[in-house]
Design a protein around this motif. Structure first.
Motif, mmCIF file in Angstrom:
data_model
loop_
_atom_site.group_PDB
_atom_site.id
_atom_site.type_symbol
_atom_site.label_atom_id
_atom_site.label_comp_id
_atom_site.label_asym_id
_atom_site.label_seq_id
_atom_site.Cartn_x
_atom_site.Cartn_y
_atom_site.Cartn_z
ATOM 1 N N SER A 93 -0.259 27.025 -2.972
ATOM 2 C CA SER A 93 0.649 26.032 -2.383
ATOM 3 C C SER A 93 -0.057 24.704 -2.140
ATOM 4 N N LEU A 94 -1.398 24.708 -2.114
ATOM 5 C CA LEU A 94 -2.172 23.471 -2.063
ATOM 6 C C LEU A 94 -2.326 22.975 -3.496
ATOM 7 N N VAL A 95 -1.629 21.882 -3.829
ATOM 8 C CA VAL A 95 -1.616 21.413 -5.216
ATOM 9 C C VAL A 95 -2.515 20.198 -5.434
ATOM 10 N N ALA A 96 -2.968 19.559 -4.377
ATOM 11 C CA ALA A 96 -3.870 18.413 -4.528
ATOM 12 C C ALA A 96 -4.566 18.139 -3.208
ATOM 13 N N LYS A 97 -5.794 17.617 -3.300
ATOM 14 C CA LYS A 97 -6.513 17.180 -2.114
ATOM 15 C C LYS A 97 -7.548 16.155 -2.545
ATOM 16 N N GLY A 98 -8.004 15.360 -1.572
ATOM 17 C CA GLY A 98 -8.995 14.347 -1.909
ATOM 18 C C GLY A 98 -9.375 13.533 -0.693
ATOM 19 N N GLN A 99 -10.054 12.437 -0.947
ATOM 20 C CA GLN A 99 -10.526 11.557 0.123
ATOM 21 C C GLN A 99 -10.375 10.117 -0.334
ATOM 22 N N SER A 100 -9.765 9.288 0.509
ATOM 23 C CA SER A 100 -9.597 7.880 0.182
ATOM 24 C C SER A 100 -10.920 7.151 0.326
ATOM 25 N N LEU A 101 -11.041 6.012 -0.325
ATOM 26 C CA LEU A 101 -12.222 5.182 -0.173
ATOM 27 C C LEU A 101 -12.030 4.229 0.997
ATOM 28 N N PRO A 102 -13.118 3.856 1.689
ATOM 29 C CA PRO A 102 -12.998 2.847 2.755
ATOM 30 C C PRO A 102 -12.449 1.544 2.194
ATOM 31 N N THR A 103 -11.750 0.802 3.022
ATOM 32 C CA THR A 103 -11.211 -0.490 2.604
ATOM 33 C C THR A 103 -12.198 -1.595 2.954
ATOM 34 N N THR A 104 -11.861 -2.812 2.567
ATOM 35 C CA THR A 104 -12.721 -3.960 2.888
ATOM 36 C C THR A 104 -11.991 -4.926 3.806
ATOM 37 N N SER A 105 -10.997 -4.436 4.528
ATOM 38 C CA SER A 105 -10.208 -5.303 5.397
ATOM 39 C C SER A 105 -11.047 -5.806 6.566
ATOM 40 N N PRO A 106 -11.197 -7.117 6.738
ATOM 41 C CA PRO A 106 -11.984 -7.647 7.850
ATOM 42 C C PRO A 106 -11.199 -7.622 9.153
ATOM 43 N N GLY A 107 -11.905 -7.617 10.251
ATOM 44 C CA GLY A 107 -11.263 -7.778 11.544
ATOM 45 C C GLY A 107 -10.698 -6.512 12.134
ATOM 46 N N GLY A 108 -10.864 -5.393 11.470
ATOM 47 C CA GLY A 108 -10.401 -4.135 12.034
ATOM 48 C C GLY A 108 -8.979 -3.814 11.636
ATOM 49 N N GLY A 109 -8.722 -2.544 11.426
ATOM 50 C CA GLY A 109 -7.385 -2.101 11.077
ATOM 51 C C GLY A 109 -7.073 -2.321 9.616
ATOM 52 N N ALA A 110 -6.340 -1.403 9.049
ATOM 53 C CA ALA A 110 -5.968 -1.525 7.648
ATOM 54 C C ALA A 110 -4.858 -0.530 7.362
ATOM 55 N N THR A 111 -4.162 -0.751 6.255
ATOM 56 C CA THR A 111 -3.156 0.190 5.783
ATOM 57 C C THR A 111 -3.526 0.626 4.374
ATOM 58 N N LEU A 112 -3.772 1.910 4.224
ATOM 59 C CA LEU A 112 -4.044 2.484 2.917
ATOM 60 C C LEU A 112 -2.735 2.975 2.316
ATOM 61 N N VAL A 113 -2.606 2.901 1.013
ATOM 62 C CA VAL A 113 -1.467 3.506 0.329
ATOM 63 C C VAL A 113 -2.027 4.596 -0.572
ATOM 64 N N ILE A 114 -1.726 5.838 -0.222
ATOM 65 C CA ILE A 114 -2.225 6.983 -0.968
ATOM 66 C C ILE A 114 -1.129 7.472 -1.904
#
Length: 199
Positions: free
Chosen positions: A104-125
């Motif tokens: 039932s687990l069909v995919a898994k992984g790890q996102s890369l860190p972003t380069t957003s300055p000033g703190g906080g970011a939104t990743l789109v996976i």
């Protein structure tokens, strides 16, 4: 008045003459008095560790509607808010999750860190359903529960660590007529409403 300076050469010669140094004063103490101390810099501030949070209103396709066909490119887009852009996020994708069913687990992984300055970011996976395992599980004419999970880290399959995680659920009707699936309300792992488990 001319300022007085300590000449290390003079101080060194005077230390060789006991009568020129006050009792208890050593050469090391004279040199110590001539120097100065610099306090170490304060430790760099640490980012607070908070769970990644899915922007539920912005997932594509919307999780509010029962899917009767797979999305464009067979990809689910899940925006995830994080506090620290230097941190990565782990993710897992399940179809009809059952603890006793490893497939039932069909995919898994790890996102890369972003380069957003000033703190906080939104990743789109992007979660791809265009795999042999995913297509096989979705090909049967039943109501299927597709669940995307994100976490600071997973301590086990389908189990975020103590920092926490979030999830979003879609119902996919394998019959194509939206009659096999009941209504569902997907939500976060930390007490929100969960989706309906597919039969």
């Amino acid at each position: 008045m001319r300022p007085a300076f300590l000449d290390f050469r003079t101080a060194s010669r005077k230390l060789e003459q006991p009568s020129a140094v006050a009792p208890g004063v050593t050469r090391a103490s004279v040199l110590l008095l001539a120097g100065c101390f610099v306090a170490p810099p304060p430790a760099l501030s640490q980012w607070p560790v908070r769970r990644p949070t899915i922007v539920h209103d912005s997932v594509v396709p919307s999780s509010d509607q029962i899917l009767t066909q797979l999305p464009v490119d067979s990809t689910l887009l899940v925006p995830v808010e994080i506090d620290n852009p230097n941190e990565s996020v782990e993710y897992e994708l399940f179809i009809d999750y059952q603890a006793s069913d490893a497939t039932s687990l069909v995919a898994k992984g790890q996102s890369l860190p972003t380069t957003s300055p000033g703190g906080g970011a939104t990743l789109v996976i992007g979660f791809s359903l265009d795999t042999n395992v995913a297509r096989a599980r979705l090909s049967t004419p039943y109501c299927h529960r597709i669940e995307a999970m994100v976490a600071h880290r997973f301590s086990a399959v389908h189990a975020p660590d103590s920092v926490g995680g979030d999830s979003v659920t879609w119902l996919y009707d394998g019959t194509g007529n939206a009659q096999a699936c009941p209504a569902a309300d997907a939500g976060p792992l930390d007490g929100g409403d969960g989706g309906v488990v597919a039969p």
